[in-house]
Scaffold this active site. Structure first.
Site, short mmCIF file in Angstrom:
data_model
loop_
_atom_site.label_atom_id
_atom_site.label_comp_id
_atom_site.label_asym_id
_atom_site.label_seq_id
_atom_site.Cartn_x
_atom_site.Cartn_y
_atom_site.Cartn_z
N GLU A 1 0.96 -1.32 -0.25
CA GLU A 1 0.11 0.13 -0.14
C GLU A 1 0.78 1.35 0.00
O GLU A 1 0.79 2.18 1.09
CB GLU A 1 -0.84 -0.04 1.29
CG GLU A 1 -2.02 -1.18 1.36
CD GLU A 1 -2.93 -0.91 2.39
OE1 GLU A 1 -3.02 0.00 3.01
OE2 GLU A 1 -3.68 -1.85 2.65
N GLU B 1 -5.18 -8.86 1.28
CA GLU B 1 -5.60 -8.34 2.53
C GLU B 1 -7.21 -8.07 2.67
O GLU B 1 -7.85 -7.52 1.62
CB GLU B 1 -5.13 -7.14 3.36
CG GLU B 1 -3.97 -7.22 3.71
CD GLU B 1 -3.41 -6.00 4.42
OE1 GLU B 1 -3.86 -5.00 4.87
OE2 GLU B 1 -1.93 -5.75 4.24
C1 FCB Z 1 -4.15 -2.06 5.51
C2 FCB Z 1 -2.70 -2.54 6.30
C3 FCB Z 1 -2.62 -3.45 7.38
C4 FCB Z 1 -3.85 -3.22 8.22
C5 FCB Z 1 -5.27 -3.25 7.59
C6 FCB Z 1 -6.30 -3.05 8.65
O1 FCB Z 1 -4.20 -0.87 5.34
O2 FCB Z 1 -2.01 -2.76 4.93
O3 FCB Z 1 -1.32 -3.18 7.84
O4 FCB Z 1 -3.36 -2.10 8.99
O5 FCB Z 1 -5.32 -2.16 6.70
#
Ligand code: FCB
Length: 468
Positions: free
Chosen positions: A186, A369
């Site tokens: 990110e 994620e």
């Molecule tokens: C993302 C991050 C991760 C975590 C989630 C909830 O943006 O990559 O580390 O904090 O959010």
């Protein structure tokens, strides 16, 4: 009374029995799809005394930066408990584990390699291999060594070069034992939230700084990819981006324009640079002195072909016009997660279809994620997090919809394995499928972990049955 208690007994039973269901024909049940859980170094490792300080250590020490004034000094003590944690990962029945490497645990301030630090990750990858779990490594999940921040951090072009050198040290040690290498997690967060919005370390609020940091981060990615490929030709190489569909607050023209601008600024800025070698045209919205300094050849480096795109998805974002720019409007209607985020699974399909169309195709995708924070309570060694089970159910169906509509998704990682240090929110947000008692460091499988475990085990049985 009797009837009532019988109903509540049944309710309790239903909660325990809540399952995540996918049809046997679902593309997610096929043997080529991978399921995993994800973590990141600063959020779980602890053992801060055995690595160089990073920008988050310094940020946490500044009053008012972290909601509960906490830090990552101990976190989940994963460095000392990693063997049990890996057994826990294996017990879930996953195919893969995504984790990140702490740059400052591998490279010392004087530039030498911290052999013990590097050996930790070698040991972790070797153990995963023994257990038949594919290792998916992220090289940078926001924990920039403070010694580099002291030289300007991501505002200093040289940091991109330092990243490529660090990547070379890691890939020489882990090579083809790793299934995939993601350069960055990110870059939106490490650029925008960190240099432009002041929410993340190092906490600047400056548009030019944000754009410059984003450019140097992408450059770091572009410099590292050929090095990673050279030393691990059998692994896949890519990057992890976060996407959120950007919706207008009202149907007024100015809000619609603001939402489009946010989409270009937050989503396309990274993806278009990586896939097309150009930044989106924002017209005259960015002043000349806010544009990043770009040197000849940078965009070609940044758009070096990748094998996969990691996608992190959590929610949608609503924007309205403010002072000729965009401003996000936090959702208010329940149900929201404890982060205050709307549960909006269809946004994953929407944003990926939109990007696929505007980019003229997308590389192979892993959802790296996806998950949610809820007000989990530990009661009698159980956590009945049925809202999280629903969240996963809805999002796995969204992944299925994406695949059915032609988005090349090949894997899915739940965020997160463990409750952990959630950046500016400290330990106030529990994203884990496994509950962590931060007093005792005990781990307890939440109902969501059990539901995913059942799904993943059933899937393995189905795959085995087809093979037999
Ligand atoms: C993302 C991050 C991760 C975590 C989630 C909830 O943006 O990559 O580390 O904090 O959010």
């Amino acid at each position: 009374m009797k009837a009532l208690s019988f109903i509540s007994y049944l309710d309790g039973f239903a909660i325990l029995m809540k399952k995540i269901k996918l049809s046997e024909q679902s593309p997610l049940m096929s043997p080529s799809f991978i399921f995993g859980v994800a973590t990141s170094s600063f959020q779980i490792e602890g053992a801060a005394d055995r690595r160089e300080p990073c920008i988050w250590d310094k940020f946490c020490a500044q009053p008012g930066r972290i909601k509960d004034a906490s830090n990552g000094i101990h976190a989940c003590q994963h460095i000392d408990r990693w063997q049990q944690d890996v057994e826990l990962v294996a017990s879930l029945g996953v195919d893969a584990y995504r984790f990140s490497i702490a740059w400052g645990r591998v490279i010392r301030a004087n530039g030498s390699v911290n052999k013990e630090g590097l050996a930790f990750y070698v040991g972790l990858v070797d153990r995963l291999a023994e257990l038949g779990i594919a290792a998916h490594v992220t090289l940078y999940h926001w924990d920039l060594p403070q010694y580099l921040e002291d030289q300007g951090g991501w505002l200093n072009r040289d940091t991109a070069q330092r990243f490529a050198e660090y990547a070379e040290v890691v890939v020489k040690a882990l090579g083809n034992k790793v299934a995939s290498y993601a350069t960055l997690n990110e870059p939106f967060c490490s650029a925008y939230l960190s240099y432009e919005a002041g929410i993340h370390a190092p906490g600047y609020r400056d548009r030019k700084k944000g754009r410059q940091a984003a450019h140097h981060l992408l450059l770091a990615h572009g410099l590292a990819i050929p090095i990673l490929r050279r030393h691990a030709p059998k692994a896949e190489h890519g990057i992890v981006l976060n996407f959120s569909p950007c919706h207008p607050y009202s149907c007024k023209e100015k809000d619609r324009t603001a939402a489009k601008l946010a989409h270009s600024y937050h989503n396309l800025w990274y993806l278009q640079a990586l896939l097309k070698g150009t930044y989106p045209d924002l017209g005259d919205r960015l002043k000349a002195n806010e544009l990043p300094d770009i040197q000849q050849g940078d965009m070609a480096l940044i758009s070096t072909p990748i094998d996969f795109l990691g996608v992190n998805y959590y929610t949608r974002t609503v924007f309205r016009e403010k002072n000729g720019w965009f401003s996000d409007v936090p959702p208010t209607e329940q149900p929201l997660t404890t982060m205050g985020w709307e549960i909006y699974a269809e946004g994953l399909t929407e944003v990926l279809l939109d990007l696929q169309q505007s980019m003229g195709g997308l590389p192979k995708i892993y959802i790296t994620e996806n998950g949610a924070a809820f007000p989990d309570q530990l009661e009698n060694q159980s956590v009945h997090d049925s809202a999280r089970i629903d969240y996963y159910q809805k999002h796995l169906h969204a992944v299925q919809d994406c695949i059915e509509q032609g988005i090349p998704i090949q894997g899915y990682f739940a965020w997160s394995l463990l409750d952990n240090f959630e950046w500016a929110e400290g330990y106030t947000q529990r994203f884990g499928i496994v509950y962590v008692n931060f007093e005792t460091q005990e781990r307890v499988l939440k109902d969501s972990a059990r539901a995913l475990q059942t799904l993943w085990q059933e899937r393995k049985q189905q795959v085995e049955a087809v093979k037999a």
